[in-house]
Scaffold this motif. Sequence first.
Motif, PDB file in Angstrom:
ATOM      1  N   GLY A 172     115.126 -79.352  27.871  1.00  0.00           N
ATOM      2  CA  GLY A 172     115.503 -79.921  26.593  1.00  0.00           C
ATOM      3  C   GLY A 172     116.541 -79.020  25.949  1.00  0.00           C
ATOM      4  O   GLY A 172     116.472 -77.798  26.068  1.00  0.00           O
ATOM      5  N   TRP A 173     117.520 -79.628  25.247  1.00  0.00           N
ATOM      6  CA  TRP A 173     118.623 -78.868  24.690  1.00  0.00           C
ATOM      7  C   TRP A 173     118.748 -79.124  23.193  1.00  0.00           C
ATOM      8  O   TRP A 173     118.618 -80.254  22.729  1.00  0.00           O
ATOM      9  CB  TRP A 173     119.936 -79.258  25.379  1.00  0.00           C
ATOM     10  CG  TRP A 173     119.931 -78.959  26.849  1.00  0.00           C
ATOM     11  CD1 TRP A 173     119.600 -79.807  27.864  1.00  0.00           C
ATOM     12  CD2 TRP A 173     120.263 -77.712  27.462  1.00  0.00           C
ATOM     13  NE1 TRP A 173     119.697 -79.167  29.080  1.00  0.00           N
ATOM     14  CE2 TRP A 173     120.114 -77.876  28.864  1.00  0.00           C
ATOM     15  CE3 TRP A 173     120.675 -76.467  26.978  1.00  0.00           C
ATOM     16  CZ2 TRP A 173     120.357 -76.856  29.762  1.00  0.00           C
ATOM     17  CZ3 TRP A 173     120.924 -75.446  27.881  1.00  0.00           C
ATOM     18  CH2 TRP A 173     120.766 -75.645  29.266  1.00  0.00           C
ATOM     19  N   LEU A 174     119.014 -78.043  22.454  1.00  0.00           N
ATOM     20  CA  LEU A 174     119.215 -78.117  21.006  1.00  0.00           C
ATOM     21  C   LEU A 174     120.419 -77.271  20.606  1.00  0.00           C
ATOM     22  O   LEU A 174     120.680 -76.224  21.214  1.00  0.00           O
ATOM     23  CB  LEU A 174     117.993 -77.592  20.254  1.00  0.00           C
ATOM     24  CG  LEU A 174     116.710 -78.413  20.288  1.00  0.00           C
ATOM     25  CD1 LEU A 174     115.581 -77.634  19.621  1.00  0.00           C
ATOM     26  CD2 LEU A 174     116.923 -79.751  19.594  1.00  0.00           C
ATOM     27  N   PRO A 175     121.153 -77.687  19.568  1.00  0.00           N
ATOM     28  CA  PRO A 175     122.204 -76.822  19.024  1.00  0.00           C
ATOM     29  C   PRO A 175     121.603 -75.765  18.113  1.00  0.00           C
ATOM     30  O   PRO A 175     120.454 -75.872  17.675  1.00  0.00           O
ATOM     31  CB  PRO A 175     123.069 -77.805  18.224  1.00  0.00           C
ATOM     32  CG  PRO A 175     122.100 -78.844  17.772  1.00  0.00           C
ATOM     33  CD  PRO A 175     121.086 -78.986  18.886  1.00  0.00           C
ATOM     34  N   ALA A 176     122.380 -74.748  17.808  1.00  0.00           N
ATOM     35  CA  ALA A 176     121.957 -73.738  16.839  1.00  0.00           C
ATOM     36  C   ALA A 176     122.284 -74.168  15.412  1.00  0.00           C
ATOM     37  O   ALA A 176     121.632 -73.731  14.459  1.00  0.00           O
ATOM     38  CB  ALA A 176     122.632 -72.399  17.147  1.00  0.00           C
ATOM     39  N   ARG A 177     123.280 -75.049  15.270  1.00  0.00           N
ATOM     40  CA  ARG A 177     123.677 -75.563  13.965  1.00  0.00           C
ATOM     41  C   ARG A 177     123.893 -77.067  14.059  1.00  0.00           C
ATOM     42  O   ARG A 177     124.306 -77.578  15.098  1.00  0.00           O
ATOM     43  CB  ARG A 177     124.973 -74.899  13.475  1.00  0.00           C
ATOM     44  CG  ARG A 177     124.813 -73.430  13.123  1.00  0.00           C
ATOM     45  CD  ARG A 177     126.118 -72.864  12.550  1.00  0.00           C
ATOM     46  NE  ARG A 177     125.903 -71.542  11.980  1.00  0.00           N
ATOM     47  CZ  ARG A 177     125.463 -71.319  10.752  1.00  0.00           C
ATOM     48  NH1 ARG A 177     125.202 -72.335   9.954  1.00  0.00           N
ATOM     49  NH2 ARG A 177     125.301 -70.091  10.308  1.00  0.00           N
ATOM     50  N   ASP A 178     123.611 -77.768  12.969  1.00  0.00           N
ATOM     51  CA  ASP A 178     123.821 -79.212  12.951  1.00  0.00           C
ATOM     52  C   ASP A 178     125.244 -79.542  13.393  1.00  0.00           C
ATOM     53  O   ASP A 178     126.215 -78.967  12.866  1.00  0.00           O
ATOM     54  CB  ASP A 178     123.581 -79.781  11.559  1.00  0.00           C
ATOM     55  CG  ASP A 178     122.106 -79.961  11.247  1.00  0.00           C
ATOM     56  OD1 ASP A 178     121.303 -79.996  12.193  1.00  0.00           O
ATOM     57  OD2 ASP A 178     121.761 -80.064  10.055  1.00  0.00           O
ATOM     58  N   GLY A 179     125.346 -80.459  14.327  1.00  0.00           N
ATOM     59  CA  GLY A 179     126.652 -80.897  14.792  1.00  0.00           C
ATOM     60  C   GLY A 179     127.311 -79.976  15.786  1.00  0.00           C
ATOM     61  O   GLY A 179     128.398 -80.286  16.294  1.00  0.00           O
ATOM     62  N   GLY A 180     126.675 -78.866  16.079  1.00  0.00           N
ATOM     63  CA  GLY A 180     127.270 -77.915  17.008  1.00  0.00           C
ATOM     64  C   GLY A 180     126.925 -78.232  18.454  1.00  0.00           C
ATOM     65  O   GLY A 180     126.166 -79.157  18.747  1.00  0.00           O
ATOM     66  N   PRO A 181     127.477 -77.455  19.384  1.00  0.00           N
ATOM     67  CA  PRO A 181     127.177 -77.662  20.805  1.00  0.00           C
ATOM     68  C   PRO A 181     125.774 -77.179  21.141  1.00  0.00           C
ATOM     69  O   PRO A 181     125.181 -76.387  20.390  1.00  0.00           O
ATOM     70  CB  PRO A 181     128.234 -76.805  21.503  1.00  0.00           C
ATOM     71  CG  PRO A 181     128.513 -75.703  20.524  1.00  0.00           C
ATOM     72  CD  PRO A 181     128.407 -76.338  19.150  1.00  0.00           C
ATOM     73  N   ASP A 182     125.243 -77.667  22.252  1.00  0.00           N
ATOM     74  CA  ASP A 182     123.933 -77.189  22.697  1.00  0.00           C
ATOM     75  C   ASP A 182     123.968 -75.681  22.889  1.00  0.00           C
ATOM     76  O   ASP A 182     124.882 -75.142  23.527  1.00  0.00           O
ATOM     77  CB  ASP A 182     123.538 -77.872  24.006  1.00  0.00           C
ATOM     78  CG  ASP A 182     123.209 -79.344  23.812  1.00  0.00           C
ATOM     79  OD1 ASP A 182     122.800 -79.704  22.696  1.00  0.00           O
ATOM     80  OD2 ASP A 182     123.350 -80.120  24.762  1.00  0.00           O
TER      81      ASP A 182
END
Length: 365
Positions: A172-182
């Motif tokens: 599973g992948w998440l960005p560090a900031r809203d709208g940012g890259p994984d």
Amino acid sequence: MGDFEGVLRRGEGVPADAVYLPVEDGTFTWGRLPCQANAPVLTVEPGATVVVDTLSHEGLLPDQGSDPLAFFAAHGVAADAVLEEASEVASSGARHADEDGPHVVTGPIAVRGARPGDLLVVDIVDLTPRVPYGVISNRHGRGALPGEMPAGPDNVSVFSRIGRDAQGAWRGWLPARDGGPDAVGFPLAPFLGIMGVATATQGRAHSVPPGPHGGNIDVKELVAGTRLYLPVQVPDALFYAGDPHFAQGDGEVALTALEASLRATVRLEIVPEREALRAFGEIAGPLGETADHLIPTGMDADLDEAMRACVRQAVAILSARYGMDAHLAYAYLSAATDFRISQVVDLVQGVHAMIRTSDFEAVPE
């Protein structure tokens, strides 16, 4: 975890000879659990293997717009990658928004001949993701930090895509900031948050709090290849499943973990009451088993009481299974067993113990 590359739609990829239970009109409840007054949607003999589709509630709820196509489109998901039954359930009117829980529950399945006092054995044969994405939500003030998170007035639903890492493993992948890259990837370990038997009541229990019947136990160790024992409450057990997860940390602190739809293959068997007592003693609630561990559970609205209930259950199991005196079982648990917080967010909180079975096979000659 079964292989998947895209979307596993209703009816697709099901073996021709399989007993199959899809999510469709008449096979699910939304926000409530089956009870003794409910008729089964499927009846099987003990030992039967059943393929059960489960559907995540994420993307279906009012705070997400009650429109899965629009919700997931906003995150870049094409319409043909949204399960058809998501829209069907969202528009079904099967849930009272102010009174019912969020979970879509498939079933119930009658296991012929099961009686109160028996144990229903659920062997989890396979769990295969049905979509390459999921959602982690923080809402209702029921995370571990109510009043602090969410930081604003609105509920928060975080979209997570599923993809392979450089070594080919699914994550599973998440960005560090809203709208940012994984920016962070974490391993998948799919499991069913809800597995249970019907309650001996005329009314359906709310889907959120777990209990002796199982339900929303959220024990992340119950992945494919493990087993769950459930104390039967009503004739024929009436098994159900739901709340599918792709991954969860102990505690599930934000309220949900990585929630997304799964296809489960389970084998349903019965342990008669007398045999169950010899093997485990009086089981007060769900009991997990892996190749290496017995996993007794304890549940209560108070986390301290949930811990105490789990310890008592663990002592009882060691006494029944291995003939240990209670004070020696208690000493062993303190020295050698991890007690983990299953979840702290489901009104009734959960603790489970990891009893290493190899410790009882290592006695020297």
